[in-house]
Design an enzyme around this catalytic site. Structure first.
Site, PDB file in Angstrom:
ATOM      1  N   GLY A   6      56.805  34.675  64.524  1.00  0.00           N
ATOM      2  CA  GLY A   6      56.932  35.676  65.585  1.00  0.00           C
ATOM      3  C   GLY A   6      56.209  35.232  66.844  1.00  0.00           C
ATOM      4  N   PRO A  15      46.960  46.408  63.203  1.00  0.00           N
ATOM      5  CA  PRO A  15      46.814  47.071  64.504  1.00  0.00           C
ATOM      6  C   PRO A  15      47.424  48.468  64.527  1.00  0.00           C
ATOM      7  CG  PRO A  15      47.917  44.911  64.697  1.00  0.00           C
ATOM      8  CD  PRO A  15      47.941  45.315  63.261  1.00  0.00           C
ATOM      9  N   THR A  39      57.384  34.094  69.603  1.00  0.00           N
ATOM     10  CA  THR A  39      58.133  34.173  70.867  1.00  0.00           C
ATOM     11  C   THR A  39      57.798  35.410  71.690  1.00  0.00           C
ATOM     12  OG1 THR A  39      59.924  35.223  69.645  1.00  0.00           O
ATOM     13  CG2 THR A  39      60.108  32.846  70.005  1.00  0.00           C
ATOM     14  N   TYR A  50      59.762  51.656  57.749  1.00  0.00           N
ATOM     15  CA  TYR A  50      58.817  50.741  58.406  1.00  0.00           C
ATOM     16  C   TYR A  50      57.448  50.871  57.732  1.00  0.00           C
ATOM     17  CZ  TYR A  50      55.814  48.437  61.774  1.00  0.00           C
ATOM     18  OH  TYR A  50      54.879  47.598  62.343  1.00  0.00           O
TER      19      TYR A  50
HETATM   20  P1  NDP Z   1      57.447  41.856  69.270  1.00  0.00           P
HETATM   21  O1  NDP Z   1      58.767  42.516  69.148  1.00  0.00           O
HETATM   22  O2  NDP Z   1      56.870  41.647  70.620  1.00  0.00           O
HETATM   23  O3  NDP Z   1      57.455  40.472  68.480  1.00  0.00           O
HETATM   24  C1  NDP Z   1      58.082  40.348  67.233  1.00  0.00           C
HETATM   25  C2  NDP Z   1      58.170  38.873  66.873  1.00  0.00           C
HETATM   26  O4  NDP Z   1      58.755  38.758  65.567  1.00  0.00           O
HETATM   27  C3  NDP Z   1      59.034  38.089  67.838  1.00  0.00           C
HETATM   28  O5  NDP Z   1      58.430  36.858  68.133  1.00  0.00           O
HETATM   29  C4  NDP Z   1      60.317  37.865  67.050  1.00  0.00           C
HETATM   30  O6  NDP Z   1      60.889  36.612  67.412  1.00  0.00           O
HETATM   31  C5  NDP Z   1      59.803  37.813  65.614  1.00  0.00           C
HETATM   32  N1  NDP Z   1      60.868  38.182  64.680  1.00  0.00           N
HETATM   33  C6  NDP Z   1      61.454  39.381  64.544  1.00  0.00           C
HETATM   34  N2  NDP Z   1      62.441  39.330  63.641  1.00  0.00           N
HETATM   35  C7  NDP Z   1      62.479  38.034  63.200  1.00  0.00           C
HETATM   36  C8  NDP Z   1      63.290  37.342  62.272  1.00  0.00           C
HETATM   37  N3  NDP Z   1      64.287  37.958  61.604  1.00  0.00           N
HETATM   38  N4  NDP Z   1      63.062  36.024  62.062  1.00  0.00           N
HETATM   39  C9  NDP Z   1      62.087  35.391  62.728  1.00  0.00           C
HETATM   40  N5  NDP Z   1      61.253  35.999  63.612  1.00  0.00           N
HETATM   41  C10 NDP Z   1      61.470  37.307  63.849  1.00  0.00           C
HETATM   42  O7  NDP Z   1      56.449  42.767  68.384  1.00  0.00           O
HETATM   43  P2  NDP Z   1      54.881  42.654  68.066  1.00  0.00           P
HETATM   44  O8  NDP Z   1      54.264  41.474  68.661  1.00  0.00           O
HETATM   45  O9  NDP Z   1      54.294  43.977  68.356  1.00  0.00           O
HETATM   46  O10 NDP Z   1      54.965  42.528  66.482  1.00  0.00           O
HETATM   47  C11 NDP Z   1      54.354  41.489  65.744  1.00  0.00           C
HETATM   48  C12 NDP Z   1      53.857  42.046  64.424  1.00  0.00           C
HETATM   49  O11 NDP Z   1      52.872  43.031  64.676  1.00  0.00           O
HETATM   50  C13 NDP Z   1      54.937  42.719  63.585  1.00  0.00           C
HETATM   51  O12 NDP Z   1      54.736  42.365  62.224  1.00  0.00           O
HETATM   52  C14 NDP Z   1      54.655  44.196  63.787  1.00  0.00           C
HETATM   53  O13 NDP Z   1      55.085  44.960  62.694  1.00  0.00           O
HETATM   54  C15 NDP Z   1      53.150  44.182  63.904  1.00  0.00           C
HETATM   55  N6  NDP Z   1      52.533  45.325  64.535  1.00  0.00           N
HETATM   56  C16 NDP Z   1      52.857  45.681  65.815  1.00  0.00           C
HETATM   57  C17 NDP Z   1      52.237  46.788  66.386  1.00  0.00           C
HETATM   58  C18 NDP Z   1      52.576  47.270  67.756  1.00  0.00           C
HETATM   59  O14 NDP Z   1      52.201  48.423  68.076  1.00  0.00           O
HETATM   60  N7  NDP Z   1      53.211  46.497  68.607  1.00  0.00           N
HETATM   61  C19 NDP Z   1      51.210  47.519  65.657  1.00  0.00           C
HETATM   62  C20 NDP Z   1      50.989  47.075  64.329  1.00  0.00           C
HETATM   63  C21 NDP Z   1      51.597  45.997  63.804  1.00  0.00           C
HETATM   64  P3  NDP Z   1      62.444  36.329  67.634  1.00  0.00           P
HETATM   65  O15 NDP Z   1      63.084  37.605  68.098  1.00  0.00           O
HETATM   66  O16 NDP Z   1      62.466  35.220  68.631  1.00  0.00           O
HETATM   67  O17 NDP Z   1      62.893  35.895  66.284  1.00  0.00           O
HETATM   68  C1  8X3 Z   2      53.204  49.511  64.820  1.00  0.00           C
HETATM   69  C2  8X3 Z   2      52.381  50.718  65.066  1.00  0.00           C
HETATM   70  O1  8X3 Z   2      52.390  53.265  64.973  1.00  0.00           O
HETATM   71  O2  8X3 Z   2      54.333  52.180  65.875  1.00  0.00           O
HETATM   72  O3  8X3 Z   2      53.045  49.034  63.533  1.00  0.00           O
HETATM   73  O4  8X3 Z   2      53.913  52.125  63.528  1.00  0.00           O
HETATM   74  S1  8X3 Z   2      53.319  52.140  64.839  1.00  0.00           S
END
Ligand code: NDP
Ligand code: 8X3
Length: 248
Positions: A9, A179, A11, A149
């Site tokens: 992830g 987070p 990107t 989720y």
């Molecule tokens: P983003 O959407 O900004 O980033 C998600 C990343 O996951 C991208 O780089 C995407 O890359 C990659 N990804 C998604 N699907 C695939 C796939 N099928 N194969 C390969 N790569 C994949 O979200 P976040 O940075 O917020 O999320 C990162 C992590 O943090 C996740 O696990 C999310 O659940 C977790 N998280 C996020 C929170 C938030 O509030 N934002 C809070 C708690 C946890 P690409 O599309 O190029 O494949």
């Molecule tokens: C991402 C945080 O609260 O949107 O994991 O589920 S929340």
């Protein structure tokens, strides 16, 4: 010894910030994601310090093939940041989209397993390794319409504990960073490109930034070998739980 980290992830959001934070600290990075143009941007920024792998974590043969083909100069992987994942939709269980459910289980749970399984032989061979699983507050509690989720992130929580148990003999460190609300592309993905709805999630309070989480990941990785940060929850100060956020 030079540290080599594989980050999924990479990107966007937390993964991208972690690439930049660890690269600044001198790590060699294997950056993974599906969007080649974004991977190319990271490569342009970090040059020989970074190797890119484009694959969908849902595709087990692609995961195994890409990781098997990592060049010698980026082996052995000592750090794995299992970060790739997203929420898809925010619907009640009675009307949730089956496609969204499959995506969340396949990416957040099975994808994390496929990547871990492919990377572990390198850690087991050298007897050194540190895995950071990116969970969520959604893996610690359940909120309305978060159903699948939340289930996927509870699975990450269980797998974090399970990996720590199973890899204990091998001396591999396993920990999770969970987070709360971080402003990334997460809500744009959840709401399928509805930018207005996505922006509303982060309005009226100061959310975490991806860099806040990247710094914590780097801190966990920088602890001496006898210290393992096993499970860490981090929220914005304005957030008390998934449903309690103090907004202006
Ligand atoms: P983003 O959407 O900004 O980033 C998600 C990343 O996951 C991208 O780089 C995407 O890359 C990659 N990804 C998604 N699907 C695939 C796939 N099928 N194969 C390969 N790569 C994949 O979200 P976040 O940075 O917020 O999320 C990162 C992590 O943090 C996740 O696990 C999310 O659940 C977790 N998280 C996020 C929170 C938030 O509030 N934002 C809070 C708690 C946890 P690409 O599309 O190029 O494949
Ligand atoms: C991402 C945080 O609260 O949107 O994991 O589920 S929340």
């Amino acid at each position: 010894m030079e540290q080599i980290a594989l980050i999924t992830g990479a990107t966007s959001g937390i993964g991208k910030a972690t690439v930049n934070e660890l690269a600044r600290k001198g790590y060699r990075i294997v950056a993974c994601g599906r969007r080649q143009d974004r991977l190319d941007e990271l490569k342009a920024q970090w040059g020989d310090q970074l190797h890119t792998l484009a694959f969908d974590v849902r595709d087990q043969p692609a995961v195994a093939g890409a990781i098997a083909a990592i060049p010698e100069s980026f082996r052995p992987i000592r750090v794995l940041v299992n970060n790739a994942g997203n929420a898809h939709g925010l619907d009640p269980i009675q009307s949730g989209s089956l496609e969204d459910w499959d995506a969340m289980i396949d990416i957040n749970v099975k994808g994390l397993l496929y990547v871990t399984r492919a990377v572990l032989p390198m850690m087991l061979e050298t007897g050194e390794g540190h895995i950071i699983n990116i969970g969520s507050t959604a893996g610690k509690e359940v909120y309305p319409r978060g159903n699948v989720y939340c289930a996927s992130k509870h699975a990450v929580d269980a797998l974090n504990q399970a990996m720590r148990i199973d890899l204990n003999e091998a001396g591999i460190r396993v920990g999770a960073v969970n987070p709360g609300l971080v402003e990334t592309e997460f809500s744009q993905v959840r709401f399928k490109g509805d930018d207005t709805r996505a922006a509303q999630v982060y309005q009226g309070f100061q959310p975490l930034t991806p860099e806040d989480i990247a710094e914590i990941i780097a801190f966990a990785l920088s602890r001496p070998p006898h210290v393992n940060i096993a499970d860490l929850v981090v929220m914005p100060t304005a957030q008390a739980s998934s449903t309690i956020v103090r907004k202006e």
